[in-house]
Design an enzyme around this catalytic site. Sequence first.
Site, short mmCIF file in Angstrom:
data_model
loop_
_atom_site.label_atom_id
_atom_site.label_comp_id
_atom_site.label_asym_id
_atom_site.label_seq_id
_atom_site.Cartn_x
_atom_site.Cartn_y
_atom_site.Cartn_z
N GLU A 45 -15.85 -7.03 14.68
CA GLU A 45 -15.20 -7.10 13.37
C GLU A 45 -15.96 -6.35 12.29
O GLU A 45 -16.16 -6.84 11.18
CB GLU A 45 -14.97 -8.56 12.96
CG GLU A 45 -14.03 -9.31 13.89
CD GLU A 45 -13.73 -10.72 13.46
OE1 GLU A 45 -12.73 -11.28 13.91
OE2 GLU A 45 -14.53 -11.29 12.66
N GLU A 103 -9.84 -12.16 20.50
CA GLU A 103 -9.86 -13.43 19.77
C GLU A 103 -8.46 -13.73 19.27
O GLU A 103 -7.81 -12.88 18.65
CB GLU A 103 -10.83 -13.42 18.58
CG GLU A 103 -12.30 -13.41 18.95
CD GLU A 103 -13.21 -13.54 17.73
OE1 GLU A 103 -12.75 -14.12 16.71
OE2 GLU A 103 -14.35 -13.07 17.79
#
Length: 596
Positions: free
Chosen positions: A413, A502
């Site tokens: 991320e 995720e």
Amino acid sequence: MLFPKDTLTREIKDLSGIWRFKADPDNRGREEKWHHQPLQDTIPMPVPASYNDITQDAALRDHIGDVWYEQTFIVPRSWSGDRMMLWIGSACHHAVVWVNGVEVASHKGGFLPFEADITRVAVPGRENRVTIVVNNVLNWQTLPPGRIKTFDDEKHPEGYRVQEYFHDFFNYAGLHRPVKLYRTSGLFIQDITITTDVQGESGVVGYSIECSQPEGEVRVKLLDEDGKEAATGKGSSGTLQVENARLWKPLQAYLYTLHVELLDSYGQLADHYQLQVGIRTVKVEGTRFLINGERFYFKGFGKHEDSDIRGKGLDQAVNVKDFNLLKWINANSFRTSHYPYAEELLELADREGIVVIGEVPAVGFTFFNYNDKVYTPDQANEETLAHHHDVLSDLIARDKNHPSVVMWSLANEAATFQDEAVPYFRQLADTARRLDPQRPITIVQWPLPDKCKVAQFFDVICVNRYYSWYQDPGALELVEHQVEWELTNWYRNFGKPVIMTEYGADAIAGFHQDPPVMFTEEYQEELLTRYHNVFDRLDFVIGEHVWAFADFATKQGITRINGNKKGVFTRQRQPKAAARMLRSRWGEMGEYPEKL
């Protein structure tokens, strides 16, 4: 760096146990040279373990700065004349080590091992003292990054400060993995690199042995699981042909054992080391991820090294329990989110046939908006990049021989939508490919597909997204439309296979409501099911890693109820409703799903 183990020539002394421990809230210890004498006013502290949850002291749980560890040990007299090494499996996040008051090592980076040659300072046949100061401060030049915020207002006491960080797991600290002594002769094996290939029915094992000195003869022998000789070779590098090779396969692991012998100029055995070898190939071809030429679909989780009391401390009972749960739920893989895990756990993955994506601890490289800059002279800068290279290199050097590890993840991320991310991650991708041309590489994405500027450098698109949780919370009816829209655009823009690394929702165990509402077990199960409906329609989706395997600790905040509850198991490893749904789905799916 070779993992310490007993061999025909090497001997291990494990220093794990109860150490003397002292927090240093005023950071006086270094200036006052506490390492010159035994520590005073200590408390007992287990190693390995995080120190944060061991006592009833909230100040120690949330401590910022130095803590001190001390242990005494006796070096056997039989080690006299040998090379003596001190190996530290993990120290979060900065450490300095002294033996008998003499500095022997310093290290930056909390999730990988380091070692020190203590031959000149440790005395065989008498008591020796090791002192380690560990500092848990995170800044923009550490992985993961963070910053110290000091308050300057009337509402806070003078000098009040907090550790800020941008990742969603608790900043556990301490000596998280074992501390060991080991001995070798002066002529020793420094490193071993293994590569494998498959040619028809034969396996090919390439080896390269790095020794401390050029003189000496290297002999290698490969044994099968029955202890029978499969191949032999001589020289510091070469290739072994294994006829009718048994391959390492997901959930069907087969491990050979490579014995490496180093002989001195008199033909005497100077050093011996053995390691397990899994013969397998890994390749990305079009939208397919191939292991041994066969399509592989990732079924599993993002995890954490996290459990009650010991925090991130190595616990083999927890590891074995987790692997039993992975098999129970019919998973075949996990990602070491968001840092390298203990090598003991990777050895377990090798034996059990669990596939691993190994990740660098580069998490928190974003402020989760498209406006604030990350790559600036006073944040993620050249020093950060240099450390990122170092950690990536050390990770590959440590885990390169594990057959379970099939791909490297260079960050989680990150702000890959900023122009400055392009040279930053291009350099890291080049480093990974140079150090390990055999494995694919990825980066786990947060930006939307039209914003990302670096996906072209990687082999697989990995995406984290929480529709109907952080985006449009509660709107389960939007999940399928939004997930299909995004994943289709990732593939359309970059033409690479996609893993959803995720996705999920917090569920408080025992919370129920129908129709489902947020934080109930029903909501978590329904949200996951709607994601799965999309995955089953898209040929280019090659995996699903639910976030998360188990509930885990985080810093306190109004969005966290005693930690992150997105696990399908509780922190105590009890299943929620979603776990049984996944067990059924993955069990019926087989090795590869039939796309609708």
